[in-house]
Write a protein that holds these residues in place. Structure first.
Motif, PDB file in Angstrom:
ATOM      1  N   ILE A  13     -38.363 102.158 -69.900  1.00 15.53           N
ATOM      2  CA  ILE A  13     -39.682 102.277 -70.536  1.00 15.53           C
ATOM      3  C   ILE A  13     -40.389 103.533 -70.036  1.00 15.53           C
ATOM      4  CG2 ILE A  13     -41.971 101.215 -70.678  1.00 15.53           C
ATOM      5  CD1 ILE A  13     -40.580  98.493 -70.642  1.00 15.53           C
ATOM      6  N   ARG A  14     -40.276 103.791 -68.724  1.00 16.03           N
ATOM      7  CA  ARG A  14     -40.902 104.994 -68.169  1.00 16.03           C
ATOM      8  C   ARG A  14     -40.249 106.250 -68.746  1.00 16.03           C
ATOM      9  NH1 ARG A  14     -40.714 101.860 -63.438  1.00 16.03           N
ATOM     10  NH2 ARG A  14     -38.833 102.961 -62.718  1.00 16.03           N
ATOM     11  N   LEU A  15     -38.918 106.196 -68.964  1.00 18.11           N
ATOM     12  CA  LEU A  15     -38.238 107.334 -69.568  1.00 18.11           C
ATOM     13  C   LEU A  15     -38.788 107.597 -70.965  1.00 18.11           C
ATOM     14  CD1 LEU A  15     -36.020 109.469 -69.910  1.00 18.11           C
ATOM     15  CD2 LEU A  15     -34.444 107.638 -70.551  1.00 18.11           C
ATOM     16  N   ALA A  16     -38.952 106.550 -71.762  1.00 20.27           N
ATOM     17  CA  ALA A  16     -39.497 106.720 -73.109  1.00 20.27           C
ATOM     18  C   ALA A  16     -40.876 107.355 -73.059  1.00 20.27           C
ATOM     19  CB  ALA A  16     -39.548 105.372 -73.818  1.00 20.27           C
ATOM     20  N   ARG A  17     -41.667 106.942 -72.044  1.00 25.25           N
ATOM     21  CA  ARG A  17     -43.010 107.499 -71.905  1.00 25.25           C
ATOM     22  C   ARG A  17     -42.938 108.958 -71.456  1.00 25.25           C
ATOM     23  NH1 ARG A  17     -44.696 104.461 -68.077  1.00 25.25           N
ATOM     24  NH2 ARG A  17     -45.226 102.722 -69.453  1.00 25.25           N
ATOM     25  N   ASP A  18     -42.036 109.274 -70.497  1.00 15.39           N
ATOM     26  CA  ASP A  18     -41.963 110.629 -69.939  1.00 15.39           C
ATOM     27  C   ASP A  18     -41.530 111.663 -70.967  1.00 15.39           C
ATOM     28  OD1 ASP A  18     -42.730 109.614 -67.523  1.00 15.39           O
ATOM     29  OD2 ASP A  18     -40.690 109.535 -66.673  1.00 15.39           O
ATOM     30  N   VAL A  19     -40.655 111.273 -71.903  1.00 17.88           N
ATOM     31  CA  VAL A  19     -40.162 112.247 -72.883  1.00 17.88           C
ATOM     32  C   VAL A  19     -40.816 112.049 -74.247  1.00 17.88           C
ATOM     33  CG1 VAL A  19     -37.970 112.454 -71.681  1.00 17.88           C
ATOM     34  CG2 VAL A  19     -38.180 110.805 -73.542  1.00 17.88           C
ATOM     35  N   ASP A  20     -41.830 111.172 -74.285  1.00 17.29           N
ATOM     36  CA  ASP A  20     -42.567 110.901 -75.524  1.00 17.29           C
ATOM     37  C   ASP A  20     -41.628 110.435 -76.637  1.00 17.29           C
ATOM     38  OD1 ASP A  20     -44.747 110.624 -77.170  1.00 17.29           O
ATOM     39  OD2 ASP A  20     -44.750 112.731 -77.809  1.00 17.29           O
ATOM     40  N   ALA A  21     -40.749 109.479 -76.305  1.00 18.25           N
ATOM     41  CA  ALA A  21     -39.869 108.880 -77.307  1.00 18.25           C
ATOM     42  C   ALA A  21     -40.565 107.625 -77.830  1.00 18.25           C
ATOM     43  CB  ALA A  21     -38.511 108.562 -76.713  1.00 18.25           C
ATOM     44  N   ASP A  22     -41.634 107.835 -78.641  1.00 22.74           N
ATOM     45  CA  ASP A  22     -42.478 106.706 -79.027  1.00 22.74           C
ATOM     46  C   ASP A  22     -41.798 105.781 -80.030  1.00 22.74           C
ATOM     47  OD1 ASP A  22     -42.487 108.590 -80.992  1.00 22.74           O
ATOM     48  OD2 ASP A  22     -44.655 108.879 -81.038  1.00 22.74           O
ATOM     49  N   LEU A  23     -40.759 106.257 -80.715  1.00 27.66           N
ATOM     50  CA  LEU A  23     -40.027 105.373 -81.618  1.00 27.66           C
ATOM     51  C   LEU A  23     -38.913 104.607 -80.909  1.00 27.66           C
ATOM     52  CD1 LEU A  23     -39.639 107.175 -85.059  1.00 27.66           C
ATOM     53  CD2 LEU A  23     -41.090 105.244 -84.441  1.00 27.66           C
ATOM     54  N   GLY A  24     -38.590 104.993 -79.685  1.00 28.16           N
ATOM     55  CA  GLY A  24     -37.625 104.191 -78.945  1.00 28.16           C
ATOM     56  C   GLY A  24     -36.596 104.998 -78.173  1.00 28.16           C
ATOM     57  N   VAL A  25     -36.079 104.362 -77.108  1.00 22.68           N
ATOM     58  CA  VAL A  25     -34.936 104.846 -76.336  1.00 22.68           C
ATOM     59  C   VAL A  25     -33.906 103.722 -76.370  1.00 22.68           C
ATOM     60  CG1 VAL A  25     -34.075 105.575 -74.100  1.00 22.68           C
ATOM     61  CG2 VAL A  25     -36.339 106.306 -74.841  1.00 22.68           C
ATOM     62  N   HIS A  26     -32.696 104.038 -76.774  1.00 19.63           N
ATOM     63  CA  HIS A  26     -31.684 103.009 -76.995  1.00 19.63           C
ATOM     64  C   HIS A  26     -30.413 103.383 -76.233  1.00 19.63           C
ATOM     65  CE1 HIS A  26     -34.437 102.044 -80.260  1.00 19.63           C
ATOM     66  NE2 HIS A  26     -34.307 103.300 -80.657  1.00 19.63           N
ATOM     67  N   LEU A  27     -29.933 102.477 -75.404  1.00 18.96           N
ATOM     68  CA  LEU A  27     -28.760 102.702 -74.569  1.00 18.96           C
ATOM     69  C   LEU A  27     -27.596 101.867 -75.092  1.00 18.96           C
ATOM     70  CD1 LEU A  27     -27.447 103.920 -72.048  1.00 18.96           C
ATOM     71  CD2 LEU A  27     -28.291 101.946 -70.761  1.00 18.96           C
ATOM     72  N   TYR A  28     -26.479 102.548 -75.405  1.00 16.36           N
ATOM     73  CA  TYR A  28     -25.271 101.889 -75.901  1.00 16.36           C
ATOM     74  C   TYR A  28     -24.146 102.068 -74.884  1.00 16.36           C
ATOM     75  CZ  TYR A  28     -27.209 101.334 -80.599  1.00 16.36           C
ATOM     76  OH  TYR A  28     -27.965 100.968 -81.662  1.00 16.36           O
ATOM     77  N   ILE A  29     -23.304 101.046 -74.747  1.00 18.96           N
ATOM     78  CA  ILE A  29     -22.149 101.076 -73.859  1.00 18.96           C
ATOM     79  C   ILE A  29     -20.927 100.580 -74.632  1.00 18.96           C
ATOM     80  CG2 ILE A  29     -21.110 100.172 -71.745  1.00 18.96           C
ATOM     81  CD1 ILE A  29     -23.346 102.073 -71.213  1.00 18.96           C
ATOM     82  N   ASP A  30     -19.812 101.269 -74.442  1.00 18.45           N
ATOM     83  CA  ASP A  30     -18.558 100.800 -75.039  1.00 18.45           C
ATOM     84  C   ASP A  30     -18.190  99.474 -74.376  1.00 18.45           C
ATOM     85  OD1 ASP A  30     -15.984 100.310 -75.910  1.00 18.45           O
ATOM     86  OD2 ASP A  30     -15.390 102.420 -75.824  1.00 18.45           O
ATOM     87  N   ARG A  31     -18.087  98.430 -75.155  1.00 15.80           N
ATOM     88  CA  ARG A  31     -17.841  97.105 -74.584  1.00 15.80           C
ATOM     89  C   ARG A  31     -16.368  96.876 -74.237  1.00 15.80           C
ATOM     90  NH1 ARG A  31     -18.839  93.389 -80.023  1.00 15.80           N
ATOM     91  NH2 ARG A  31     -16.836  93.825 -81.045  1.00 15.80           N
ATOM     92  N   GLY A  32     -15.521  97.920 -74.442  1.00 14.44           N
ATOM     93  CA  GLY A  32     -14.117  97.820 -74.028  1.00 14.44           C
ATOM     94  C   GLY A  32     -13.136  97.813 -75.173  1.00 14.44           C
TER      95      GLY A  32
END
Length: 673
Positions: A13-32
């Motif tokens: 959440i702080r990252l979204a605020r720091d870079v002004d990503a007001d529409l969202g920051v989304h983290l994806y991981i390859d599930r294998g």
């Protein structure tokens, strides 16, 4: 879907605020299984509720972002007033192949500073998720296939720099990294030169050749070169062996993977992979890098030998032109005799002897003489102090009992040579002593001036180079007569031997038989298991053929998957027995495959007899080739190559096709393929 811890979510959440990503920051991981799964999705002020179906296939190209956004939990639906004004996608250097997506309303692109902040935060988040989910499993079949492909590329290159650059580039197919370096050890055995380095992250863009160069034992890289051990470094900044690289950034968090380049138990270099973050490499990746490093070491050593060979051949041509000393010399001993004559004449001495010195064994062996017979046997240096001094210190010595007292062994040698005095000159080339030159005078009191001694030294060194290069040419000639893949004689050697044996058979009216062997449907082995596996099968079959025939027979690779057995003084009846043994030896072999069950290979054979089927080598080979193809066509289609898929037939080998009528050779070149 695996969720982050509350602390990690707050950090996002702080990252979204720091870079002004007001529409969202989304983290994806390859599930294998190759699909990306969202593990966290936040806006500047709060976490979003993620649907269970938030799984996408990773894609490349301009449309990747749009396809991803259709699945993003924070993305507006079709009723939303507008699409994001700006977005950014960051691929994370992580075992689980993470992806971070940033979105904002305004159209101003995310700055480099925004992206740098996002990288740091995302690595921490990915580390958190990787710890909870466990490491991503390595797909061994795909990885090993990639290793084989990279190794095949390396073996085709003939330059050390090209091999090192390819290793830096192609290793990314096997192990993910942010930076790669390949060090090669100099001939002095002390300095490690960074022959190639490829940064994949801008944190490493300041590196230079001068800054990366280290000595054995210096830094983490030097430690690996010194010990020859593979190494994983989870935190390079805190490793006590680490040294700062001039011109590079101070990295607070960096992992390293290092493997020595070994050739015949010698370390000739080191390959180093780096990844931003802590504990980013696994034991599996270390093993894969070790396999690649071994293959690269072989390729580098072969490239060095090729370069050395080319250099020596060029030097040989120049040195043999000096006074035409090497003209007409067929081998090292012939050349030594010619050189001894030239040196004796130039020095105005009564005799000259040349001996080769093997520093490892300490043996001094006579190889050439002029004015005296070739005096042997090998000499014992233990009892001859002056002789040891000449060879060990590369210094000439004049021995004259009329001027100074000599040791008993030296006086005995002078008496054996029938001389009053002798000049001992070391034969030196490439910075090492390779032999001894003895110039004998029958007149006591003879002396050489300083300029004469220098000239004699120069001539002795020229002779040493000529002799050394003559030995190299002989080795190269021997290598040209051997097929590199199978170890049997080459096509070139076969053609020479066929001409010799047909001429001999004609003069002596002796029988000569030629056996042509073609492997059935061998292409399937290459297609299904790869050319490296095919080469191993060819080597095994070549060995079986050599064991099946007689010592007087000549086994050669004719080309591709064809072999020829040349049988001097052999009539058709005996040749049929040899052919039957060869056919059975091929069929009985079982070839283990790394990627599947073992395979067997069968063959078809054809025989030709001199002079019935031809008087020239070309005619005999064509006749044997035609008979082999006629037999192959006569066999049931299902029998061809069935040994490559199952056990060979248990039937006894059929009688060879020895019909005197010769069919035309099959379409396509029958010779020289």
């Amino acid at each position: 879907m695996e969720m982050l811890s509350p602390d990690a979510t707050d950090a996002l959440i702080r990252l979204a605020r720091d870079v002004d990503a007001d529409l969202g920051v989304h983290l994806y991981i390859d599930r294998g299984d190759g699909l990306l799964e969202v593990v966290a999705s936040v806006r500047a002020g709060h976490a979003l509720t993620s649907p269970e179906a938030a799984v996408v296939e990773p894609a490349d190209g301009a449309g990747a972002g749009e396809r991803l956004r259709r699945w993003l939990p924070g993305h507006r639906d079709e009723d939303a007033p507008s699409a994001p004004g700006a977005s950014a996608h960051l691929t994370l250097p992580d075992e689980r192949a993470g992806l971070l997506v940033l979105e904002r309303v305004r159209s101003e692109p995310f700055s480099d500073e925004d992206l740098a902040i996002a990288r740091v935060k995302a690595r921490q988040l990915v580390s958190n998720v990787a710890t909870r989910l466990g490491p991503r499993p390595i797909a061994w079949s795909a990885q090993l296939e990639a290793v084989q492909s990279v190794a095949a590329q390396l073996t085709r290159l003939t330059d050390v720099a090209e091999i090192s650059a390819a290793l830096c580039t192609q290793t990314q197919r096997v192990v993910a990294f942010d930076n790669a370096r390949v060090y090669v050890l100099r001939e002095d055995g002390r300095v490690l030169d960074p022959v190639a380095f490829r940064p994949h992250a801008r944190e490493y863009h300041g590196e230079s050749v001068a800054g990366l160069r280290v000595t054995v034992g210096e830094g983490i890289t030097g430690w690996v070169a010194q010990t020859g051990q593979q190494l994983i470094v989870d935190d390079a900044a805190r490793d006590p062996r680490a040294v700062h690289i001039p011109g590079s950034n101070e990295l607070p968090e960096e992992s390293m993977l290092l493997a020595p380049l070994r050739s015949e138990s010698r370390v000739i270099g080191v390959v180093v992979l780096s990844r931003l973050g802590l504990a980013r490499f696994s034991d599996d990746e270390l093993r894969l890098l070790g396999v690649l490093a071994d293959q690269a070491a072989v390729a580098i050593e072969n490239a060095r030998l090729l370069s050395q060979r080319d250099r020596h051949v060029a030097e040989l041509q120049a040195l043999l032109d000096i006074a035409e000393a090497g003209d007409g010399a067929s081998d090292e001993r012939d050349l030594a005799g010619v050189l001894a004559s030239k040196l004796r004449s130039a020095a105005h001495m009564d005799a000259c002897l040349i001996a080769r010195w093997d520093a490892e064994s300490g043996r001094l062996s006579p190889i050439g003489a002029d004015g005296r017979p070739l005096i042997g046997p090998e000499r014992d240096l233990a009892s001859q102090r002056t002789l040891r001094h000449v060879l060990m210190n590369d210094e000439p010595v004049w021995l004259d009992p009329s001027v100074e007292d000599l040791e008993p062994a030296e006086l005995s040698r002078l008496h054996q040579l029938g001389g009053a005095a002798t000049m001992l000159l070391p034969l030196s080339t490439g910075g090492r002593v390779t032999g001894l030159l003895e110039l004998i005078s029958e007149t006591p009191g003879r002396r050489f001036s300083l300029s004469e001694t220098k000239l004699l030294r120069a001539m002795a060194n020229q002779a040493a180079s000529a002799l050394e290069n003559a030995r190299l040419v002989r080795r190269l000639r021997d290598a040209a007569e051997t097929d590199l893949v199978t170890g049997v004689y080459s096509h070139r050697h076969l053609q020479d031997r066929v001409r010799q044996e047909t001429a001999r058979a004609a003069r002596a009216h002796s029988p000569l038989s030629v056996l042509m062997i073609d492997l059935d449907d061998f292409k399937r082995v290459n297609d299904e298991h790869g050319h490296q596996a095919g080469d191993r099968v060819l080597r095994a079959i070549a060995g079986a053929l050599r064991a099946a025939v007689r010592t007087s027979d000549v086994v050669a690779r004719y080309g591709g998957d064809e072999f020829v057995v040349l049988m001097p003084d052999t009539d058709m009846a005996e040749a049929e027995h040899v052919a039957a043994r060869a056919e059975a030896a091929v069929a009985d072999l079982e070839h283990p495959m790394a990627d599947g069950p073992s395979v067997r290979v069968t063959c078809s054979v054809g025989l030709a007899l001199h002079p019935r089927d031809g008087r020239s080598g070309k005619e005999l080979l064509r006749a044997a080739d035609a008979r082999m193809y006629r037999r192959k066509r006569a066999r049931p289609t299902g029998d061809l190559g069935r040994g490559a898929r199952s056990s060979p037939s248990t039937e006894s080998p059929t009688r060879m096709d020895v019909s005197p009528s010769i069919e035309p050779a099959p379409a396509g070149p029958a010779l020289g393929n």
